[in-house]
Design a protein around this motif. Structure first.
Motif, mmCIF file in Angstrom:
data_model
loop_
_atom_site.group_PDB
_atom_site.id
_atom_site.type_symbol
_atom_site.label_atom_id
_atom_site.label_comp_id
_atom_site.label_asym_id
_atom_site.label_seq_id
_atom_site.Cartn_x
_atom_site.Cartn_y
_atom_site.Cartn_z
ATOM 1 N N VAL A 236 0.836 -1.202 0.000
ATOM 2 C CA VAL A 236 0.000 0.000 0.000
ATOM 3 C C VAL A 236 0.872 1.254 0.000
ATOM 4 O O VAL A 236 0.624 2.210 -0.751
ATOM 5 N N LYS B 110 1.265 4.158 -3.105
ATOM 6 C CA LYS B 110 0.992 5.580 -2.906
ATOM 7 C C LYS B 110 2.108 6.469 -3.447
ATOM 8 O O LYS B 110 1.879 7.655 -3.744
ATOM 9 N N GLY C 94 -1.427 3.547 -7.057
ATOM 10 C CA GLY C 94 -2.509 3.209 -6.152
ATOM 11 C C GLY C 94 -3.838 3.833 -6.533
ATOM 12 O O GLY C 94 -4.883 3.434 -6.012
ATOM 13 N N GLU C 95 -3.816 4.818 -7.439
ATOM 14 C CA GLU C 95 -5.050 5.440 -7.882
ATOM 15 C C GLU C 95 -5.762 4.620 -8.952
ATOM 16 O O GLU C 95 -6.923 4.865 -9.259
ATOM 17 N N GLN D 266 -7.664 1.509 -10.544
ATOM 18 C CA GLN D 266 -8.650 0.599 -9.966
ATOM 19 C C GLN D 266 -8.121 -0.831 -9.860
ATOM 20 O O GLN D 266 -8.406 -1.532 -8.887
ATOM 21 N N LYS E 296 -6.081 -1.130 -6.756
ATOM 22 C CA LYS E 296 -6.953 -1.062 -5.585
ATOM 23 C C LYS E 296 -7.657 -2.392 -5.348
ATOM 24 O O LYS E 296 -7.770 -2.859 -4.211
#
Length: 308
Positions: free
Chosen positions: A194, A198, A208-209, A211, A214
């Motif tokens: 994670v 970022k 991390g943005e 999809q 995520k």
């Protein structure tokens, strides 16, 4: 059933986490894999001072246990730090040595409680048998280690045992603590993945943005969060007829969750995740090695099915 840890249990885990964080375990892991056990033995002593081994040893032999929930708390933190050495094996051996009809009142128990004795178990291979003071099989019988075996994780140095190894070749408490270790390992890999997602940018945006990233990370979190209650539920079942069944359910779930998280960590990090110099690779190797340790997923699922 209540799964919430008490304030004392949480403090125990937090204290151990601080000790492990201060020890710079990646350096210790690399040294252990290279055959330099000095830093690992120093860490072993620090863990012993925190009372980890004492909670596995009966009160009559200088300990405070066995306390299965506290042992799972400790194993989870040891997994989170990827601490090298036969911690789970020594904790499980304490139960064997203090068990009914198997070494009751053993002189090894006070030494284990104080962190003076390192014990390995043949499950079926003996972890770090060359540095262990005692090697037992799953029946609590002292065994002689043989030649070194190949390991997926260089810091998990495995040795064959002379003669036949008992079937199933593992103890229920050991399998439970291995499962707890896998939960901690998985959470460490998830946290670092994670954090990397970022900061690592692609096409002008943190990865991390996206999809897809995520979803992978969320799936890993869900698997770990579903496996963790099974581990502590099994700990609460210690000493009951359902203990073996619950341990197998926990071990199968924890193995799948930690291994899936390791694969996600590799996907998120890309090629850098394979490099020896990058610390997460130490956790990734251990996740794969523990996947089949203390009984395979198939073995544990078969035990669950047989108990239904």
């Amino acid at each position: 059933m209540k799964f919430v840890l008490s304030a004392e249990q949480r403090m125990f885990g937090e204290t151990l986490r601080d000790i492990l964080a201060e020890s710079e375990t990646p350096k210790t892991v690399r040294a252990w894999a290279a055959g330099d056990t000095g830093p690992g033995r120093a860490l072993w002593s620090s863990v012993a001072e925190a009372g980890v081994f004492a909670v596995a040893v009966p009160e009559g032999s200088g300990g405070a246990g066995p306390l299965p929930v506290e042992l799972c708390v400790a194993a989870e933190e040891l997994g989170r730090a990827a601490a090298p050495g036969p911690y789970v094996e020594t904790l499980a051996a304490a139960e064997l040595l203090g068990g009914m009809g198997v070494g009751g009142g053993s002189p090894w128990l006070p030494r284990i409680a104080d962190g003076e004795a390192i014990v390995s178990l043949a499950v079926p291979h003996a972890l770090d048998a060359d540095v262990a003071d005692l090697v037992l099989d799953a029946d609590g019988v002292e065994r002689e280690p043989g030649e070194r075996a190949t390991s997926l994780d260089p810091a998990r140095r495995l040795f064959r045992i002379r003669g036949d190894v008992p079937v199933p070749g593992f103890t229920d408490l050991g399998a439970l603590l291995c499962a707890a270790q896998q939960i901690g390992l998985g959470r460490a890999l998830l946290d670092v993945s994670v954090a990397y997602a970022k900061t690592r940018q692609q096409f002008g945006r943190p990865i991390g943005e996206y999809q897809a990233i995520k979803h992978h990370l969320a799936s890993a979190l869900v698997e770990l969060e579903f496996a963790r209650p099974l581990v502590y539920g099994a700990a609460l079942a210690y000493g009951t007829p359902d203990f073996a069944r619950d341990v197998s359910a926990a071990k199968a779930a924890a193995s799948e969750a930690s291994y899936a998280t390791a694969k996600t960590a590799l996907q998120v990090h890309g090629a850098i995740g394979y490099t020896d110099e990058y610390d997460p690779s130490l956790w990734i190797r251990k996740a794969r090695a523990l996947y089949s340790a203390w009984g395979t997923v198939s073995q544990h699922r078969a035990r669950v099915m047989a108990a239904l």
